[in-house]
Write a protein that holds these residues in place. Structure first.
Motif, PDB file in Angstrom:
ATOM      1  N   ALA A 104      36.209  40.911  27.552  1.00 39.14           N
ATOM      2  CA  ALA A 104      36.144  40.021  28.709  1.00 39.14           C
ATOM      3  C   ALA A 104      35.189  40.579  29.745  1.00 39.14           C
ATOM      4  N   ASP A 105      34.798  39.715  30.653  1.00 38.70           N
ATOM      5  CA  ASP A 105      33.997  40.115  31.808  1.00 38.70           C
ATOM      6  C   ASP A 105      34.955  40.687  32.858  1.00 38.70           C
ATOM      7  N   ALA A 106      34.813  41.957  33.144  1.00 36.70           N
ATOM      8  CA  ALA A 106      35.718  42.627  34.077  1.00 36.70           C
ATOM      9  C   ALA A 106      35.608  42.074  35.496  1.00 36.70           C
ATOM     10  N   THR A 107      34.536  41.357  35.769  1.00 39.10           N
ATOM     11  CA  THR A 107      34.380  40.804  37.117  1.00 39.10           C
ATOM     12  C   THR A 107      35.011  39.404  37.215  1.00 39.10           C
ATOM     13  N   VAL A 154      39.120  46.963  28.887  1.00 38.73           N
ATOM     14  CA  VAL A 154      38.366  45.708  29.031  1.00 38.73           C
ATOM     15  C   VAL A 154      36.877  45.991  28.888  1.00 38.73           C
ATOM     16  N   GLU A 155      36.219  45.228  28.029  1.00 37.39           N
ATOM     17  CA  GLU A 155      34.797  45.471  27.786  1.00 37.39           C
ATOM     18  C   GLU A 155      34.112  44.156  27.389  1.00 37.39           C
ATOM     19  N   LEU A 156      32.906  43.958  27.917  1.00 38.48           N
ATOM     20  CA  LEU A 156      32.139  42.749  27.651  1.00 38.48           C
ATOM     21  C   LEU A 156      31.469  42.778  26.280  1.00 38.48           C
ATOM     22  N   GLY A 168      35.437  48.094  31.846  1.00 38.54           N
ATOM     23  CA  GLY A 168      34.161  48.547  31.284  1.00 38.54           C
ATOM     24  C   GLY A 168      34.447  49.769  30.428  1.00 38.54           C
ATOM     25  N   THR A 169      35.373  49.604  29.489  1.00 39.71           N
ATOM     26  CA  THR A 169      35.905  50.769  28.750  1.00 39.71           C
ATOM     27  C   THR A 169      34.882  51.405  27.808  1.00 39.71           C
ATOM     28  N   GLY A 170      33.851  50.654  27.406  1.00 38.72           N
ATOM     29  CA  GLY A 170      32.775  51.236  26.591  1.00 38.72           C
ATOM     30  C   GLY A 170      33.292  51.899  25.333  1.00 38.72           C
ATOM     31  N   THR A 171      33.119  53.204  25.245  1.00 41.37           N
ATOM     32  CA  THR A 171      33.587  53.965  24.085  1.00 41.37           C
ATOM     33  C   THR A 171      35.113  54.130  24.075  1.00 41.37           C
ATOM     34  N   GLY A 172      35.756  53.696  25.136  1.00 42.56           N
ATOM     35  CA  GLY A 172      37.206  53.822  25.247  1.00 42.56           C
ATOM     36  C   GLY A 172      37.641  55.149  25.857  1.00 42.56           C
ATOM     37  N   MET A 192      38.148  53.685  36.032  1.00 39.86           N
ATOM     38  CA  MET A 192      36.908  53.057  35.547  1.00 39.86           C
ATOM     39  C   MET A 192      35.656  53.850  35.887  1.00 39.86           C
ATOM     40  N   ASN A 193      34.710  53.709  34.981  1.00 38.64           N
ATOM     41  CA  ASN A 193      33.370  54.238  35.180  1.00 38.64           C
ATOM     42  C   ASN A 193      32.446  53.028  34.971  1.00 38.64           C
ATOM     43  N   PRO A 194      32.355  52.190  36.002  1.00 35.66           N
ATOM     44  CA  PRO A 194      31.674  50.896  35.821  1.00 35.66           C
ATOM     45  C   PRO A 194      30.166  51.052  35.856  1.00 35.66           C
ATOM     46  N   LEU A 207      23.504  46.780  30.206  1.00 38.39           N
ATOM     47  CA  LEU A 207      24.936  46.914  30.504  1.00 38.39           C
ATOM     48  C   LEU A 207      25.262  48.303  31.059  1.00 38.39           C
ATOM     49  N   GLU A 208      24.210  49.131  31.236  1.00 34.93           N
ATOM     50  CA  GLU A 208      24.379  50.498  31.758  1.00 34.93           C
ATOM     51  C   GLU A 208      25.420  51.277  30.956  1.00 34.93           C
ATOM     52  N   GLN A 209      25.182  51.325  29.655  1.00 32.45           N
ATOM     53  CA  GLN A 209      26.141  52.004  28.786  1.00 32.45           C
ATOM     54  C   GLN A 209      25.914  53.515  28.749  1.00 32.45           C
ATOM     55  N   TYR A 210      26.529  54.196  29.672  1.00 28.67           N
ATOM     56  CA  TYR A 210      26.529  55.662  29.727  1.00 28.67           C
ATOM     57  C   TYR A 210      27.930  56.134  29.362  1.00 28.67           C
ATOM     58  N   PRO A 211      28.066  56.977  28.347  1.00 30.85           N
ATOM     59  CA  PRO A 211      29.411  57.460  28.019  1.00 30.85           C
ATOM     60  C   PRO A 211      29.932  58.437  29.075  1.00 30.85           C
ATOM     61  N   THR A 212      31.205  58.367  29.352  1.00 32.79           N
ATOM     62  CA  THR A 212      31.832  59.332  30.255  1.00 32.79           C
ATOM     63  C   THR A 212      32.051  60.624  29.465  1.00 32.79           C
ATOM     64  N   PRO A 213      31.553  61.759  29.929  1.00 34.88           N
ATOM     65  CA  PRO A 213      31.774  63.005  29.165  1.00 34.88           C
ATOM     66  C   PRO A 213      33.268  63.357  29.116  1.00 34.88           C
TER      67      PRO A 213
HETATM   68  N1  SAH Z   1      33.769  54.217  30.560  1.00 30.25           N
HETATM   69  C1  SAH Z   1      32.951  53.944  29.425  1.00 30.25           C
HETATM   70  C2  SAH Z   1      31.630  53.241  29.683  1.00 30.25           C
HETATM   71  C3  SAH Z   1      30.924  53.431  30.957  1.00 30.25           C
HETATM   72  S1  SAH Z   1      29.404  52.525  31.012  1.00 30.25           S
HETATM   73  C4  SAH Z   1      32.731  55.158  28.572  1.00 30.25           C
HETATM   74  O1  SAH Z   1      33.009  56.249  28.991  1.00 30.25           O
HETATM   75  O2  SAH Z   1      32.244  55.037  27.459  1.00 30.25           O
HETATM   76  C5  SAH Z   1      29.877  50.941  31.680  1.00 30.25           C
HETATM   77  C6  SAH Z   1      30.517  50.006  30.647  1.00 30.25           C
HETATM   78  O3  SAH Z   1      30.773  48.748  31.295  1.00 30.25           O
HETATM   79  C7  SAH Z   1      29.640  49.689  29.450  1.00 30.25           C
HETATM   80  O4  SAH Z   1      30.375  49.874  28.273  1.00 30.25           O
HETATM   81  C8  SAH Z   1      29.268  48.208  29.618  1.00 30.25           C
HETATM   82  O5  SAH Z   1      29.082  47.530  28.396  1.00 30.25           O
HETATM   83  C9  SAH Z   1      30.469  47.695  30.380  1.00 30.25           C
HETATM   84  N2  SAH Z   1      30.217  46.483  31.171  1.00 30.25           N
HETATM   85  C10 SAH Z   1      29.097  46.172  31.870  1.00 30.25           C
HETATM   86  N3  SAH Z   1      29.269  44.997  32.527  1.00 30.25           N
HETATM   87  C11 SAH Z   1      30.539  44.571  32.211  1.00 30.25           C
HETATM   88  C12 SAH Z   1      31.318  43.442  32.600  1.00 30.25           C
HETATM   89  N4  SAH Z   1      30.856  42.513  33.432  1.00 30.25           N
HETATM   90  N5  SAH Z   1      32.575  43.338  32.113  1.00 30.25           N
HETATM   91  C13 SAH Z   1      33.085  44.282  31.268  1.00 30.25           C
HETATM   92  N6  SAH Z   1      32.393  45.372  30.883  1.00 30.25           N
HETATM   93  C14 SAH Z   1      31.138  45.516  31.344  1.00 30.25           C
END
Ligand code: SAH
Length: 209
Positions: free
Chosen positions: A105-108, A77-79, A56-60, A124-126, A24-30
């Motif tokens: 939800a699926d953001a796409t 929105v986050e999957l 793709g809010t991840g950590t929010g 967003m940081n997708p 899911l490419e979970q990289y936190p935004t600094p």
């Molecule tokens: N902005 C966030 C996360 C960035 S990483 C932060 O700073 O923490 C990208 C995020 O997109 C991850 O949390 C991942 O789980 C989410 N993601 C990946 N595919 C997704 C999809 N199809 N729909 C919603 N979220 C998705």
């Protein structure tokens, strides 16, 4: 308006992913990048009294950054439900009074109807689509953005300007600002060889017709 430094300090309490998922490419935004983006958006009048959507809010992180200013409402929105648990906990840590809707939800394929009169800013940081099988993940996110946003700020990997500009042109958008940002990430995945890892990114502001 509070300073960017004050916002960054408030965001410093945001916790990272508990066990980040590579697929899911979970990289936190600094916090410094989040504060920079939100402060810039606020100065441009893109936060106050608006609906701010973080795809793709991840950590929010970005949703919470916006919530600390004066939007009407925020939608994250986050999957991944594990990430949403972290985001919810982070909302308590940050202690904002703004109403935030966390949507799994699926953001796409976004099942959101925001209403024609709602002014929507997307931050967003997708996923960049850097992982095998996930190519063009940012394109699918941009498609949703072009459907729901009046204005957007999005983080992409280095060298994305041509693609983002062409996408905006083809979808009724206009690229108005571009800036570079360097992420300094801690080692989080097995394939990262060093303890810290630098990622060059680009941020784009797009106005959508
Ligand atoms: N902005 C966030 C996360 C960035 S990483 C932060 O700073 O923490 C990208 C995020 O997109 C991850 O949390 C991942 O789980 C989410 N993601 C990946 N595919 C997704 C999809 N199809 N729909 C919603 N979220 C998705």
């Amino acid at each position: 308006m509070a300073t960017k430094a004050a916002l960054e300090a408030q965001l410093a309490v945001v916790a990272g992913f508990e066990s980040p998922k590579v697929a899911l490419e979970q990289y936190p935004t600094p916090p410094e990048l989040a504060a920079h983006l939100v402060h810039l958006a606020d100065l441009r009048g893109d936060i106050e009294d608006r609906t701010v959507v973080d795809l793709g809010t991840g950590t929010g992180m970005l949703a919470l950054g916006a919530a600390l200013r004066s939007p009407e409402t925020v939608v994250g929105v986050e999957l991944d439900s594990d990430a949403l648990t972290v985001a919810l906990d982070n909302a308590h840590r940050v202690g904002t009074h703004t109403s935030i809707h966390w949507v799994r939800a699926d953001a796409t394929r976004l099942p959101l109807c925001l209403g024609d009169d709602t002014e929507v800013t997307v931050l967003m940081n997708p996923p960049f689509g850097a992982q095998q099988g996930n190519e063009h993940a940012d394109r699918a996110f941009l498609e949703t953005v072009s459907d729901i946003a009046d204005v957007s700020y999005s983080v992409h990997n280095e060298g994305s300007k041509e693609f983002v500009e062409a996408f905006a042109d083809d979808n009724g958008g206009e690229l108005t600002d571009a800036f570079r940002a360097t992420f300094d990430l801690e080692h989080q995945f097995e394939f990262h060889e060093s303890a810290r890892h630098q990622l060059d990114a680009e941020v784009f502001r797009i106005e959508w017709a």
